[in-house]
Design an enzyme around this catalytic site. Structure first.
Site, PDB file in Angstrom:
ATOM      1  N   CYS A   1      13.895  28.515 -14.930  1.00 49.41           N
ATOM      2  CA  CYS A   1      14.166  27.076 -15.041  1.00 49.41           C
ATOM      3  C   CYS A   1      13.208  26.241 -15.871  1.00 49.41           C
ATOM      4  O   CYS A   1      13.665  25.340 -16.575  1.00 49.41           O
ATOM      5  CB  CYS A   1      14.283  26.484 -13.645  1.00 49.41           C
TER       6      CYS A   1
ATOM      7  N   GLU B   1      18.018  21.099  -6.165  1.00 50.60           N
ATOM      8  CA  GLU B   1      17.236  21.972  -5.296  1.00 50.60           C
ATOM      9  C   GLU B   1      15.827  22.127  -5.865  1.00 50.60           C
ATOM     10  O   GLU B   1      15.663  22.365  -7.046  1.00 50.60           O
ATOM     11  CB  GLU B   1      17.933  23.342  -5.204  1.00 50.60           C
TER      12      GLU B   1
ATOM     13  N   LYS C   1      15.293  15.729 -11.018  1.00 50.52           N
ATOM     14  CA  LYS C   1      15.126  17.183 -10.996  1.00 50.52           C
ATOM     15  C   LYS C   1      14.502  17.682 -12.298  1.00 50.52           C
ATOM     16  O   LYS C   1      13.540  18.454 -12.302  1.00 50.52           O
ATOM     17  CB  LYS C   1      16.492  17.850 -10.744  1.00 50.52           C
TER      18      LYS C   1
END
Ligand SMILES: NC(=O)C1=CN([C@@H]2O[C@H](COP(=O)(O)OP(=O)(O)OC[C@H]3O[C@@H](n4cnc5c(N)ncnc54)[C@H](O)[C@@H]3O)[C@@H](O)[C@H]2O)C=CC1
Ligand SMILES: O=C(O)[C@H]1O[C@H](OP(=O)(O)OP(=O)(O)OC[C@H]2O[C@@H](n3ccc(=O)[nH]c3=O)[C@H](O)[C@@H]2O)[C@H](O)[C@@H](O)[C@@H]1O
Length: 464
Positions: free
Chosen positions: A278, A162, A222
């Site tokens: 993150c 995502e 990612k």
């Protein structure tokens, strides 16, 4: 293959908004989001949609539309797994705080628990989708667990990282730059699984924005995307220090550099340092993976992005102390903003936590105002650092409901989150209520220097 029932394990910042949008756009698919955190699920089910546990512009409207129709929130993980043809794993993957890889590697225990639970419960074939951000080659470990403890059930594993950013999650989900799906594209079953997920997204995303790759490329893309984004912030922040020493202005430099289409203008805003759950975690993970493969130069290269970010947070706080005549002991300092960026109530790794901690070590009295962060969260963030007792944190830090109350009788105000409302404050009134000289530190390049200096502030901004 048409997907009828989706289950998502993990009702957090990713699982909640992502599944809300899938449910809104695919009304014929039942979407059940499950979590072991009962409080979180009951907040998602709160009658008043304004009380859902995650603040994101536009999210409550979508939840209001889809919840109870084809979007459900539940703590019954087993039954949601049982009924689903496609299971998203969207649980947290924090940095390990123990054992091998402590402080660097991603902790995959929650992922493994999900895999074991799926293996135990599943009675028919399932597509399992990695939505969490994972180290490259995690799908292999998932497959091993699923294939060896399952009951003859066939599992296809996809990687679908995502890319949403908090604060703009709904827009990012509705209009993604790309959707990335990694799968076993060399086998017919793998292709079928990939296509099933492509069909879900194709309800609202144009096909040429849906990219399919092998699983490893998807997993690694990612980590790469987050590393590149964070690297830009550290790069401009490195320049901000040079600007402060030379009379250059980092906003002007960013504009001049960003107009080069090869460089691009986005993500060049200098700040008190990047935060969020993150960037740091994913880069540390990348560093760990590289080191464990003996790629020391690669590891060192990326680690520098974190080193620079830590330096930026520390240097901002140290500059405050230096400017306030080398001592903040017993001085009241107002922090405006605690979230790691505007338009979110998320505070994970927020620069504000580290600035506050530094100032508390220098014996300052801190008053915090943030429009969306709850008081208990602020104390929990400070307690988590373990720098001092939680009684001490409660004694020395006050959380208030208004920026004016925060600033009253303070020696200095520091803007640490770029909330729009800080632009519209009555800065004249704030100045009048502060001790003099009144110091204003802008850690976000949000405020206009001239008007603040005209009011009488001693004004300091990152990178100028
Ligand atoms: N926060 C963000 O903006 C983004 C996060 N990611 C990634 O997505 C993943 C999830 O992140 P967030 O949603 O921010 O985390 P979060 O911490 O907000 O949510 C994770 C949820 O999973 C639940 N959970 C953990 N183990 C479980 C289990 N065995 N069964 C059921 N529920 C379980 C937790 O209770 C928690 O509510 C992470 O890997 C993160 O790196 C990716 C893109 C954006
Ligand atoms: O994997 C993730 O969790 C997500 O991480 C980031 O999203 P997020 O952390 O929510 O927010 P960003 O907008 O990227 O901001 C991160 C931090 O960098 C800071 N930042 C960002 C941009 C900038 O120019 N300057 C800057 O200081 C922000 O203030 C914030 O503290 C990425 O942008 C997402 O694509 C990714 O999905």
């Amino acid at each position: 293959m048409k997907i009828k029932n989706i289950c998502c394990i993990g009702a957090g910042y990713v699982g909640g908004p992502t599944m809300a949008v899938i449910a809104q756009k695919c009304p014929e698919v039942n979407v059940t989001v499950v979590d072991i955190n009962e409080q979180r699920i009951s907040a998602w089910n709160d009658k008043d949609v304004e009380n859902i546990p995650i603040y994101e512009p536009g999210l409550s409207e979508i939840v209001r539309e889809a919840r109870g129709r084809n979007l459900f929130f539940s703590t019954d993980v087993d039954s949601a797994i049982d009924q689903a043809d496609m299971i998203f794993i969207s649980v947290n993957t924090p940095t390990k705080t123990y054992g091998i890889g402590k402080g660097m590697a991603a902790d995959l225990k929650y992922i493994e628990l999900c895999a074991r639970q799926i293996a135990r419960v599943a009675k028919d074939d399932k597509i399992v989708v990695e939505k969490s951000t994972l180290p490259v080659r995690t799908a292999q470990a998932l497959k091993n667990i699923l294939d060896h403890t399952g009951n003859g059930v066939n599992f296809q594993i996809l990687s679908n990282p995502e890319f949403l950013a908090e604060g703009t999650a709904i827009d990012d989900l509705l209009y993604p730059d790309r959707v990335l799906i990694g799968g076993d594209i060399d086998s017919d079953e793998g292709k079928e699984a990939v296509n099933a997920l492509v069909d879900v997204y194709a309800h609202w995303v144009e096909k040429d924005h849906i990219l399919t790759t092998n699983v490893w490329s998807s997993e690694l893309s990612k980590l790469t995307a987050n590393a590149f984004l964070a690297q830009r912030v550290s790069s401009i922040n490195a320049m901000s220090e040079l600007c402060e020493k030379t009379g250059a202005d980092v906003n002007e430099v960013a504009k001049a550099v960003g107009m080069d289409t090869r460089i691009g203008s986005k993500f060049l805003k200098s700040s008190v340092g990047f935060g969020g759950s993150c960037f740091q975690k994913d880069i540390l993970n990348l560093v760990y993976i590289s080191k464990s493969m003996g790629l020391n130069e690669v590891a060192d290269y990326w680690e520098q992005v974190i080193i620079m970010n830590d330096h930026q947070k520390r240097r901002f706080a140290a500059n405050m102390v230096r400017t306030l005549f080398n001592t903040v002991s017993g001085k009241k300092i107002a922090l405006l903003g605690w979230a790691f960026k505007k338009d979110t109530n998320d505070t994970r790794e927020s620069a504000a936590i580290y600035v506050a901690d530094y100032l508390l070590n220098e014996q300052a009295e801190i008053v915090v105002y943030d429009p969306k962060v709850k008081t208990e969260q602020i104390y929990a963030d400070l307690d988590y650092l373990n720098t001092r007792s939680s009684e001490e944190n409660r004694k020395r830090v006050t959380v208030v409901n208004s920026p004016y109350e925060a600033s009253r009788d303070s020696h200095a105000v520091a803007v640490l989150t770029e909330w729009d409302e800080f632009l519209k404050l009555d800065w004249q009134k704030i100045h009048e209520s502060m001790l003099k000289p009144a110091f204003l530190f802008d850690g976000r390049r949000l405020l206009d220097r001239k008007t603040k200096e005209d009011i009488g502030f001693e004004f300091y901004a990152v990178g100028s």
